[in-house]
Motif scaffolding. Structure first.
Motif, PDB file in Angstrom:
ATOM      1  N   GLN A 191       0.646  -1.019  -0.010  1.00 13.88           N
ATOM      2  CA  GLN A 191      -0.104   0.033   0.101  1.00 13.88           C
ATOM      3  C   GLN A 191       0.860   1.200  -0.009  1.00 13.88           C
ATOM      4  N   GLU A 237      -6.866   2.180  -1.917  1.00 13.38           N
ATOM      5  CA  GLU A 237      -7.883   1.784  -1.045  1.00 13.38           C
ATOM      6  C   GLU A 237      -8.463   0.327  -0.978  1.00 13.38           C
ATOM      7  N   GLU A 238      -8.312  -0.149  -2.276  1.00 13.44           N
ATOM      8  CA  GLU A 238      -8.727  -1.707  -2.549  1.00 13.44           C
ATOM      9  C   GLU A 238      -7.575  -2.381  -1.947  1.00 13.44           C
ATOM     10  N   THR A 239      -6.378  -2.259  -1.983  1.00 13.92           N
ATOM     11  CA  THR A 239      -5.209  -2.917  -1.159  1.00 13.92           C
ATOM     12  C   THR A 239      -5.369  -2.784   0.147  1.00 13.92           C
ATOM     13  N   GLY A 240      -5.857  -1.629   0.982  1.00 16.61           N
ATOM     14  CA  GLY A 240      -5.839  -1.418   2.197  1.00 16.61           C
ATOM     15  C   GLY A 240      -6.820  -2.400   2.794  1.00 16.61           C
ATOM     16  N   ARG A 241      -7.990  -2.912   1.926  1.00 15.57           N
ATOM     17  CA  ARG A 241      -8.869  -3.749   2.423  1.00 15.57           C
ATOM     18  C   ARG A 241      -8.783  -5.237   1.927  1.00 15.57           C
TER      19      ARG A 241
END
Length: 605
Positions: free
Chosen positions: A302, A362-366
């Motif tokens: 991230q 954002e997708e990587t964090g989730r």
């Protein structure tokens, strides 16, 4: 900035570590006077002029992000108010020599300087204590100073209880507030205070500040390492000094770029730029390999995407503002290669890359597997950045080409960094000139020319109070200008004009029309034009269509014609699932039907 930094402990940096407890750099080098306060020159100048003219306010509020010197400034001001030496008492900003009360104020133990943390003392009872103590003068200093930190945390009742005392305090009382959330402070408090907005410390000033501290500490450093610390500190002196403290400990007594990268979890800036070029140049295999290598070295996926987004923003800024490349916090690679990429990358590729990286972060964090999400983001970026723009698609489908090559054909890729890459995306290209056909179309379009404003010409045209209506179209335009939606809709959808002359209108009502609109229209016309209008309903059955029906009919015909256009057919065939969603009809003249003149009747008055 002063030539020598002063320490809060009052001892030099080479003090014996065995007898003196370690004091963190943020406290050890905390400014004690305005000569050592960094990055707030505007505030210092304002206060200096106020003290010189003896125009000292009784209440101040300091606002800004964390670590820029709000509480420090409050303590320095408390010293300035209460300065006293062998020459007597006098408010002054010249605090080079310590006065009688300075040491106690610096150490936070002076009886007349009361510091309160509003985060833990939020209620009206805490403010009552201040109100009660204000009645009594200072014990030893010239002024009693109340410093309230994080003042925005006070309750509504506490703020209200403070209003009267804050507006008319005794002459020996000063208030100094500090807050990071100025918008949460009631305007009734702000109007009683002199406000100072403390700015983020610029990168060049912060770098020089850290260099001077490292010189006094006798610690070696690398410029790239300081640039990383300054960037991570985001303009906060406390954050930057805390990171510097950590970097010294992490590096075993020195500050190097390698240790700071490891400490902050950052990828090598040069390798981040290499990764950016691989992705934007379409070398997907090399980009994924570079991402995996950085990940194996300890970089967070991230964080890598955030670094790519940051570099994308830098290149975009340099493209728009070339002077942005001269920022002192940038590394030599960022300056030179950023300028080169800003010249070669089109704006649409940069903005698209920012959007994809922002969403991918954002997708990587989730995601459960951050590395996989980061890889998919890079793949999406590499292929999406190669999508042609709408003008390129139209040029290709209509057979229009550049003088030497088709417009949507991929431009030459960047030379591979050490070998060929997989994938077919080529996002990094030199911006192509406008197609010849497009230039001809653009030159044929009428260009809006700004008319110079004459000094004698009036700047605003005063609209006449009464309007003139000559046609049914004018009537609709007048209802639109008056923002009378009901009348406008009735004229377009419920009425069909039969005849029209000045002061007399004959209309046919459509099925389901509201007969009451006839009286409403007559009253509106009298108000708008200043004369009486006779609005009649025709006894003949309505023939033809209303204006709205005619407009919809014309739009349907234009939509059908658009589907038969060869270029539109080619686009729909090239992009399966695409559809024409809206067709605009520019010929508004046809929207108003021709109206026969009203017959002349002899007995009509």
């Amino acid at each position: 900035m002063a030539d020598s930094l002063k320490t809060e402990a009052g001892k030099g940096p080479m003090a014996d570590a065995q007898t003196t407890p370690y004091l963190v750099l943020a406290r050890k080098y905390r400014p004690r006077d305005f000569s050592t306060l960094v990055g707030q020159d505007a505030m210092v100048q304002t206060l200096g002029n106020a003290f010189a003219q003896n125009r000292i306010h009784h209440a101040f509020i300091m606002t800004g992000v964390r670590g820029v010197g709000k509480t420090t400034t409050a303590r320095i001001l408390a010293r300035a108010f209460n300065y006293e030496d062998e020459n007597g008492r006098r408010p002054t900003l010249d605090l080079e020599k310590e006065g009688m009360h300075c040491r106690a104020i610096i150490e936070g133990r002076h009886v007349d300087v009361i510091e309160m943390d509003a985060a833990s003392n939020t209620g009206i009872n805490d403010i009552r204590e201040i109100i009660d103590s204000v009645k009594y003068g200072p014990a030893s200093a010239p002024y009693k100073v109340y410093v309230i930190d994080e003042v925005h945390m006070l309750s509504t009742a506490a703020f209200n209880g403070l209003l009267k005392t804050l507006e008319e305090p005794p002459p020996y009382v000063k208030f100094i507030f500090a807050t990071t959330e100025i918008r949460k402070v009631p305007v009734t408090i702000l109007s009683r205070c002199q406000r100072f907005d403390l700015r983020r410390i610029p990168a060049d000033i912060m770098t020089a500040y850290l260099e001077k501290i490292l010189g006094q500490e006798g610690i070696g450093f690398e410029p790239d390492a300081l640039a990383m610390i300054v960037r991570a500190g985001e303009g906060s002196a406390r954050d930057s000094l805390s990171l510097l403290d950590q970097a010294i400990a992490h590096g075993g007594g020195s500050v190097s770029a390698a240790t700071v990268k490891t400490m902050l979890g950052l990828g090598d800036r040069a390798r981040i730029i290499d990764l950016f070029e691989d992705v934007m140049g379409g070398r997907v295999a090399e980009a994924l390999t570079a991402l995996r290598e950085l990940y194996d070295l300890g970089a967070d996926p991230q964080t890598l995407l955030a670094d790519l987004a940051e570099f994308t923003h830098l290149v975009t800024r340099i493209k728009v503002v070339p002077a942005a490349a001269d920022d002192a916090s940038l590394t030599p690679d960022e300056k030179s290669r950023g300028r080169d990429l800003a010249q070669r990358l089109p704006m649409r590729a940069l903005t698209r890359a920012w959007q994809i990286l922002f969403k991918g972060n954002e997708e990587t964090g989730r995601a459960g597997n951050a590395l996989q999400a980061a890889e998919m983001t890079l793949i999406r970026l590499a292929y999406a950045a190669d999508l042609p723009s709408p003008d390129e698609v139209i040029s290709k489908l209509s057979g229009q080409v550049l003088a030497n090559a088709p417009l949507p054909s991929p431009a030459p890729r960047l030379p591979p960094n050490g070998g060929g890459g997989g994938g077919s995306a080529t996002a990094l290209r030199v911006e192509a000139p406008m197609p010849v056909a497009t230039q001809a179309i653009a030159s044929a379009q009428p260009q809006a020319v700004a008319e110079p404003v004459s000094a004698t010409r009036p700047q605003a045209v005063v609209q006449p109070a009464l309007a003139t209506v000559a046609t049914y179209k004018d009537l609709i335009a007048l209802a639109t200008a008056k923002r009378d939606v009901l009348v406008k809709l009735a004229l377009e959808s419920q009425m069909r004009p039969i005849s029209f002359e000045q002061g007399r209108i004959e209309v046919a009502l459509a099925d389901g029309a509201d007969p009451g609109m006839i009286a409403t229209l007559s009253a509106r016309l009298q108000t708008w034009t200043g004369q009486r209008w006779l609005v009649m309903v025709s006894t003949k059955p309505p023939e033809g269509l209303t204006i709205r029906q005619e407009r919809e009919q014309r739009k349907e015909a234009a939509t059908a014609a658009a589907h038969e256009d060869p270029l539109v057919k080619a686009i729909l065939e090239t992009f399966p699932g695409a559809k024409v969603v809206n067709v605009s009809v520019k010929d508004d003249e046809a929207a108003t039907p021709e109206i026969a003149p009203a017959p002349i009747e002899e007995d009509d008055e």
